[in-house]
Write a protein that holds these residues in place. Structure first.
Motif, PDB file in Angstrom:
ATOM      1  N   GLN A  26      43.160  35.286  36.701  1.00  0.00           N
ATOM      2  CA  GLN A  26      42.363  34.175  37.223  1.00  0.00           C
ATOM      3  C   GLN A  26      42.582  33.982  38.721  1.00  0.00           C
ATOM      4  N   MET A  27      43.765  34.341  39.200  1.00  0.00           N
ATOM      5  CA  MET A  27      44.074  34.188  40.622  1.00  0.00           C
ATOM      6  C   MET A  27      43.286  35.165  41.500  1.00  0.00           C
ATOM      7  N   VAL A  28      42.829  36.277  40.903  1.00  0.00           N
ATOM      8  CA  VAL A  28      42.159  37.314  41.705  1.00  0.00           C
ATOM      9  C   VAL A  28      40.758  37.629  41.194  1.00  0.00           C
ATOM     10  N   GLU A  29      40.175  36.722  40.405  1.00  0.00           N
ATOM     11  CA  GLU A  29      38.902  37.042  39.761  1.00  0.00           C
ATOM     12  C   GLU A  29      37.784  37.313  40.757  1.00  0.00           C
ATOM     13  N   GLU A  30      37.877  36.748  41.977  1.00  0.00           N
ATOM     14  CA  GLU A  30      36.828  36.978  42.970  1.00  0.00           C
ATOM     15  C   GLU A  30      36.840  38.423  43.472  1.00  0.00           C
ATOM     16  N   GLN A  31      37.952  39.150  43.208  1.00  0.00           N
ATOM     17  CA  GLN A  31      38.034  40.550  43.622  1.00  0.00           C
ATOM     18  C   GLN A  31      37.568  41.513  42.527  1.00  0.00           C
ATOM     19  N   GLU A  56      37.007  44.149  32.758  1.00  0.00           N
ATOM     20  CA  GLU A  56      37.405  43.308  33.889  1.00  0.00           C
ATOM     21  C   GLU A  56      38.481  42.317  33.463  1.00  0.00           C
ATOM     22  N   GLY A  57      39.581  42.288  34.217  1.00  0.00           N
ATOM     23  CA  GLY A  57      40.618  41.291  33.995  1.00  0.00           C
ATOM     24  C   GLY A  57      41.274  41.373  32.639  1.00  0.00           C
ATOM     25  N   ILE A  58      41.408  40.217  32.001  1.00  0.00           N
ATOM     26  CA  ILE A  58      42.140  40.088  30.730  1.00  0.00           C
ATOM     27  C   ILE A  58      41.495  40.879  29.600  1.00  0.00           C
ATOM     28  N   GLU A  59      40.223  41.175  29.736  1.00  0.00           N
ATOM     29  CA  GLU A  59      39.477  41.904  28.712  1.00  0.00           C
ATOM     30  C   GLU A  59      40.087  43.271  28.423  1.00  0.00           C
ATOM     31  N   MET A  60      40.737  43.878  29.429  1.00  0.00           N
ATOM     32  CA  MET A  60      41.316  45.209  29.232  1.00  0.00           C
ATOM     33  C   MET A  60      42.364  45.189  28.120  1.00  0.00           C
ATOM     34  N   GLY A  61      43.307  44.257  28.208  1.00  0.00           N
ATOM     35  CA  GLY A  61      44.348  44.169  27.191  1.00  0.00           C
ATOM     36  C   GLY A  61      43.785  43.819  25.825  1.00  0.00           C
ATOM     37  N   ASP A  62      42.827  42.902  25.780  1.00  0.00           N
ATOM     38  CA  ASP A  62      42.238  42.482  24.497  1.00  0.00           C
ATOM     39  C   ASP A  62      41.590  43.668  23.789  1.00  0.00           C
ATOM     40  N   ILE A  66      48.064  44.140  39.485  1.00  0.00           N
ATOM     41  CA  ILE A  66      47.499  43.037  40.276  1.00  0.00           C
ATOM     42  C   ILE A  66      48.576  42.410  41.157  1.00  0.00           C
ATOM     43  N   ARG A  67      49.752  42.175  40.587  1.00  0.00           N
ATOM     44  CA  ARG A  67      50.839  41.531  41.345  1.00  0.00           C
ATOM     45  C   ARG A  67      51.184  42.338  42.605  1.00  0.00           C
ATOM     46  N   THR A  68      51.297  43.654  42.447  1.00  0.00           N
ATOM     47  CA  THR A  68      51.711  44.489  43.576  1.00  0.00           C
ATOM     48  C   THR A  68      50.564  44.778  44.534  1.00  0.00           C
ATOM     49  N   CYS A  69      49.408  45.153  43.992  1.00  0.00           N
ATOM     50  CA  CYS A  69      48.302  45.615  44.842  1.00  0.00           C
ATOM     51  C   CYS A  69      47.505  44.479  45.471  1.00  0.00           C
ATOM     52  N   LEU A  70      47.327  43.372  44.773  1.00  0.00           N
ATOM     53  CA  LEU A  70      46.464  42.305  45.281  1.00  0.00           C
ATOM     54  C   LEU A  70      47.230  41.063  45.710  1.00  0.00           C
ATOM     55  N   LEU A  71      48.328  40.730  45.012  1.00  0.00           N
ATOM     56  CA  LEU A  71      49.106  39.551  45.390  1.00  0.00           C
ATOM     57  C   LEU A  71      50.253  39.904  46.335  1.00  0.00           C
ATOM     58  N   ASN A  72      50.379  41.197  46.623  1.00  0.00           N
ATOM     59  CA  ASN A  72      51.362  41.684  47.603  1.00  0.00           C
ATOM     60  C   ASN A  72      52.797  41.284  47.275  1.00  0.00           C
ATOM     61  N   GLU A  73      53.124  41.221  45.987  1.00  0.00           N
ATOM     62  CA  GLU A  73      54.499  40.923  45.595  1.00  0.00           C
ATOM     63  C   GLU A  73      55.410  42.089  45.977  1.00  0.00           C
ATOM     64  N   GLU A  74      56.662  41.763  46.240  1.00  0.00           N
ATOM     65  CA  GLU A  74      57.665  42.777  46.555  1.00  0.00           C
ATOM     66  C   GLU A  74      58.910  42.530  45.711  1.00  0.00           C
ATOM     67  N   GLY A  75      59.799  43.492  45.689  1.00  0.00           N
ATOM     68  CA  GLY A  75      61.057  43.316  44.966  1.00  0.00           C
ATOM     69  C   GLY A  75      60.965  43.730  43.520  1.00  0.00           C
ATOM     70  N   ASP A  76      62.070  43.587  42.814  1.00  0.00           N
ATOM     71  CA  ASP A  76      62.191  44.091  41.451  1.00  0.00           C
ATOM     72  C   ASP A  76      61.804  43.079  40.369  1.00  0.00           C
ATOM     73  N   GLU A  77      61.489  41.844  40.752  1.00  0.00           N
ATOM     74  CA  GLU A  77      61.150  40.834  39.766  1.00  0.00           C
ATOM     75  C   GLU A  77      59.766  40.253  40.047  1.00  0.00           C
ATOM     76  N   PRO A  78      58.994  39.925  39.000  1.00  0.00           N
ATOM     77  CA  PRO A  78      57.689  39.285  39.204  1.00  0.00           C
ATOM     78  C   PRO A  78      57.850  37.847  39.698  1.00  0.00           C
ATOM     79  N   VAL A  79      56.903  37.398  40.509  1.00  0.00           N
ATOM     80  CA  VAL A  79      56.913  36.031  41.018  1.00  0.00           C
ATOM     81  C   VAL A  79      56.421  35.101  39.924  1.00  0.00           C
ATOM     82  N   ASP A  80      57.077  33.935  39.809  1.00  0.00           N
ATOM     83  CA  ASP A  80      56.664  32.922  38.830  1.00  0.00           C
ATOM     84  C   ASP A  80      55.763  31.908  39.535  1.00  0.00           C
TER      85      ASP A  80
END
Length: 371
Positions: A122-127, A210-216, A356-370
């Motif tokens: 939902q945070m990146v749905e516009e992409q 698209e988005g969550i539909e992939m896992g479902d 999504i976390r790494t490529c679009l939200l630009n997270e870094e490090g070994d743990e996901p951001v909460d």
């Protein structure tokens, strides 16, 4: 060939009962991921009318102490419907219902990655993030021996089996065809299938989603495969390396793109994403199988069309790299890239949200951001 005794039961006898009218009632099969993070469970309830959407489906519960999800002293778990499909086994108007699992306090279980995946999407749905996942699997007898292999030996070496045709090259095509048609009936976005490099190993592809539909859609496609194999008396294995030695393992290659990547000049955004992925390799390896990388370590050896689990690599048309840019994408300077690291038994919710976390939200490090 070791097949289950239930597969020998007369399907003609069953059919006369399945053809009986069911009145206005509807059977809804509730499906969920158990505490292993890779196995599926299911049970059925009767509804008074055909549900038109997920919102029409009631929440339900089950005994989590029998699914590795709770202790016996506090075992009730909640099933929350999140996606609905047509039932290819009982047929219309009956339904398959994919559910999230919540604990007694309505907090998600440890293997409920869907709830965080949906938030991330939902945070990146516009992409408009698109995914396509290539699910490899191996057909086994109930004794764990690959379907069609000699009982006390091995078939000929790999070479003629990939996309092969003929009784000496394609083992178990009836199962593949039945699964494909059942997925189409259910409304799963299955887009192809082929025989794989190891005999008795196959692949089907789901997407673009698209988005969550992939896992479902991938989880329901897996469930349908298990049910089809049950009818044939064999087993579908998603083990990343079912046969040790000089045989290919099984992955779940994940194709990913965004709106910017698909437009003119999109290769720039693909290359930027690959650069971010290279700096976060260990995080992705842990997210790409249910045992934090231990399953994939048996597969990602640098041999048999895999990259080495300890090294990150990328290249155009390179099936021995962590990330492959298809040749057509390199030529057209736009499109998508393929992450070849996810294991066959990965959780698609964990894989897609990690990308999504790494490529679009630009997270870094070994743990996901909460968030």
């Amino acid at each position: 060939m070791a097949t289950s005794s239930s597969s020998q039961l007369s399907k003609l006898v069953k059919r006369q009962y399945m053809e009986l009218p069911q009145g206005e009632k509807v059977q809804a099969m509730y499906i969920w991921i158990d505490g292993t993070g890779e196995a599926l469970r299911c049970k059925t309830r009767t509804l008074d009318s055909e549900p038109k959407s997920v919102e029409d489906l009631p929440e339900w519960n089950f005994d989590g102490s029998s699914t590795y999800q709770s202790e016996g002293s506090n075992s009730d778990m909640y099933l929350v419907p999140c996606a609905m499909f047509r039932d290819p086994f009982r047929k219309d108007p009956n339904k398959l219902v994919l559910c999230e699992v919540l604990k007694y306090n309505h907090k998600p279980t440890e293997t409920n990655h869907r709830i965080t995946c949906q938030k991330i999407m939902q945070m990146v749905e516009e992409q408009s993030p698109w995914f396509g996942m290539e699910q490899e699997y191996t057909i086994l007898g109930t004794d764990g021996h690959p379907f069609g292999w000699p009982s006390n030996g091995f078939p000929g070496p790999q070479g003629p089996y990939y996309c092969g045709v003929g009784a000496d090259k394609a083992y178990g095509r009836d199962i593949v065809e039945a699964h494909y048609r059942a997925c189409l009936y259910a409304g799963v976005k299955i887009c192809g299938t082929n025989a794989e490099v190891m005999p008795a190993q196959w692949e089907f592809q789901v997407g673009p989603c698209e988005g969550i539909e992939m896992g479902d859609h991938l989880w329901i496609a897996r469930f349908i495969l298990h049910r089809v194999c049950e009818d044939f008396g064999v087993v579908a294995s998603f083990d990343p390396k079912p046969i040790p030695g000089n045989w290919n393992g099984a992955g779940c290659h994940t194709n990913f793109s965004t709106k910017e990547m698909r437009e003119e000049g999109g290769l720039k955004y693909i290359e930027e994403s690959i650069e971010r992925l290279g700096k976060r390799h260990s995080y992705h390896i842990r997210a790409y199988d249910p045992k934090g990388g231990l399953d994939n370590a048996r597969r990602l050896t640098g041999h048999h069309e895999t990259s080495n689990i300890h090294e990150f690599s990328a290249g155009v048309a390179n099936r021995g790299a962590s990330i492959r840019i298809p040749r057509s994408v390199g030529q057209e300077k736009k499109g998508y890239f393929e992450d070849r690291r996810p294991s066959a038994n990965c959780d698609p919710y964990a894989v897609t949200q990690a990308l999504i976390r790494t490529c679009l939200l630009n997270e870094e490090g070994d743990e996901p951001v909460d968030y």
